[in-house]
Design a protein around this motif. Structure first.
Motif, mmCIF file in Angstrom:
data_model
loop_
_atom_site.group_PDB
_atom_site.id
_atom_site.type_symbol
_atom_site.label_atom_id
_atom_site.label_comp_id
_atom_site.label_asym_id
_atom_site.label_seq_id
_atom_site.Cartn_x
_atom_site.Cartn_y
_atom_site.Cartn_z
ATOM 1 N N ASP A 41 0.642 -1.216 -0.061
ATOM 2 C CA ASP A 41 0.033 -0.061 0.075
ATOM 3 C C ASP A 41 0.902 1.429 0.053
ATOM 4 O O ASP A 41 0.427 2.331 0.279
ATOM 5 N N TRP A 42 2.071 1.268 -0.354
ATOM 6 C CA TRP A 42 2.936 2.382 -0.263
ATOM 7 C C TRP A 42 2.416 3.297 -1.170
ATOM 8 O O TRP A 42 2.126 2.984 -2.512
ATOM 9 N N ASP A 43 2.332 4.644 -0.724
ATOM 10 C CA ASP A 43 1.502 5.551 -1.740
ATOM 11 C C ASP A 43 2.283 5.942 -2.952
ATOM 12 O O ASP A 43 1.769 6.722 -3.718
ATOM 13 N N LYS A 44 3.554 5.917 -2.932
ATOM 14 C CA LYS A 44 4.391 6.260 -3.961
ATOM 15 C C LYS A 44 4.555 5.301 -5.068
ATOM 16 O O LYS A 44 5.393 5.538 -6.266
ATOM 17 N N ARG A 45 4.009 4.179 -5.067
ATOM 18 C CA ARG A 45 4.005 3.202 -5.964
ATOM 19 C C ARG A 45 3.393 3.454 -7.279
ATOM 20 O O ARG A 45 2.524 4.239 -7.424
ATOM 21 N N ASP A 46 3.907 3.023 -8.344
ATOM 22 C CA ASP A 46 3.215 2.679 -9.643
ATOM 23 C C ASP A 46 2.138 1.850 -9.571
ATOM 24 O O ASP A 46 2.097 0.809 -8.674
ATOM 25 N N ARG A 47 0.724 1.672 -10.397
ATOM 26 C CA ARG A 47 -0.168 0.865 -10.041
ATOM 27 C C ARG A 47 -0.269 -0.086 -11.436
ATOM 28 O O ARG A 47 -0.005 0.553 -12.692
ATOM 29 N N PHE A 48 -0.656 -1.267 -11.445
ATOM 30 C CA PHE A 48 -0.957 -2.014 -12.552
ATOM 31 C C PHE A 48 -2.252 -2.904 -12.219
ATOM 32 O O PHE A 48 -2.402 -3.451 -11.271
ATOM 33 N N VAL A 49 -2.966 -2.907 -13.357
ATOM 34 C CA VAL A 49 -4.539 -3.580 -13.335
ATOM 35 C C VAL A 49 -4.290 -4.377 -14.421
ATOM 36 O O VAL A 49 -4.128 -3.924 -15.693
ATOM 37 N N LEU A 50 -4.935 -5.694 -13.972
ATOM 38 C CA LEU A 50 -4.921 -6.653 -15.261
ATOM 39 C C LEU A 50 -6.511 -6.669 -15.561
ATOM 40 O O LEU A 50 -7.250 -7.360 -14.934
ATOM 41 N N SER A 51 -6.630 -5.906 -16.532
ATOM 42 C CA SER A 51 -8.235 -5.896 -16.837
ATOM 43 C C SER A 51 -8.862 -7.118 -17.655
ATOM 44 O O SER A 51 -9.874 -7.515 -17.606
ATOM 45 N N LYS A 52 -7.961 -7.779 -18.299
ATOM 46 C CA LYS A 52 -8.204 -9.158 -18.896
ATOM 47 C C LYS A 52 -7.884 -10.231 -17.566
ATOM 48 O O LYS A 52 -7.090 -10.929 -17.592
#
Length: 282
Positions: free
Chosen positions: A66-77
């Motif tokens: 939950d580190w607030d400076k992270r990049d985010r990735f979402v697997l939409s498939k």
């Protein structure tokens, strides 16, 4: 330990990433075989994309998801969780031993990503189009707050037949989401056959360009090209779509370019043959 996003890709980095892709593909085969359930073709096909993002391009913190400076990735498939779970485990979000519980009752590694239970999963996805819409909202919130991290999402080419995707494309252009880098896993195959027979998408690049996106088209198995394209994408003043041409079932000769392996389960003989091919190369 924070994994810092990098620009340079040394020969040693490249070799490490290639070896990790081989390991992840073996884990995908084992997970789906042991569970007697799962989506193997698209997971094998998007391995280089997700491995390269998490292990070279994204900044994130496996010990502190939950580190607030992270990049985010979402697997939409969202059906292609085997590749995502293998990558997360190899980064250290949870023990690699957990992969053997894939799709088992009570496991935190279910068939589709479930954000409340799995460390490192940013959004619950599965119903096609939902993940894409979710990350647009996340990216807009970050932009409004002046945050500088990036938002990455991978969609399947069958998924982008959904109308929700094109509503999202307009939204991202309207709000100039220059912190968003999206991929289409373009293998031309979906559960029922060839995407161009089911609902044609080509010419795909001009479609995204007409919605106001910066578009790149790459070989989705070329790690160097993935890295250089994402680095270029970070200089865009608008949302970016990277059309990644891939091979469904990549790395296993009898699974490659075969839509029947979208959600099929390998027999023991199939799994052993696939693991041998991955070890020796084909």
């Amino acid at each position: 330990m924070v994994i810092e996003g990098k620009k340079e890709l040394s020969p040693a980095n490249l070799e490490d990433l290639k070896n990790l892709c081989k390991q992840v593909r073996k884990q995908i085969i084992n997970m789906v075989y042991q569970a007697s359930s799962g989506h193997i073709g698209g997971s094998l096909g998007s391995t280089e994309l997700i491995v390269t993002l998490y292990n070279h391009l994204m900044t994130h913190h496996p010990e502190n998801p939950d580190w607030d400076k992270r990049d985010r990735f979402v697997l939409s498939k969202g059906h292609c969780t085997p590749v995502l779970y293998a990558v997360l485990a190899n980064c250290g979000y949870f023990p690699k031993e957990d992969l053997s519980t894939f799709r088992r009752p009570g496991s935190h590694l279910q068939g589709h990503p479930y954000q409340p239970k799995t460390p490192g999963v940013e959004a619950t996805t599965g119903s096609l189009g939902i993940g894409f819409s979710t990350i647009l909202g996340m990216a807009l919130t970050a932009k409004n707050r002046g945050q500088k991290h990036y938002y990455y999402v991978i969609c399947g080419d069958g998924e982008i037949q959904e109308g929700q995707i094109w509503e999202g494309a307009m939204f991202a252009n309207k709000y100039k989401l220059d912190n968003l880098i999206a991929f289409v896993d373009r293998n031309y195959l979906q559960t029922d056959g060839n995407s161009e027979d089911i609902m044609p998408l080509d010419p795909l690049a001009p479609k995204w360009e007409s919605f106001g996106w910066k578009v790149y088209e790459i070989n989705g198995h070329d790690i160097q090209e993935i890295v250089s394209t994402v680095i270029s994408a970070k200089n865009s003043d608008r949302p970016v779509m990277i059309i990644a041409n891939t091979i469904k079932g990549k790395g296993v000769s009898f699974m490659e370019n075969a839509f029947g392996w979208h959600g099929a389960v390998p027999s023991k003989e199939d799994a052993d043959k696939a693991l041998k091919e991955l070890e020796n190369g084909i």
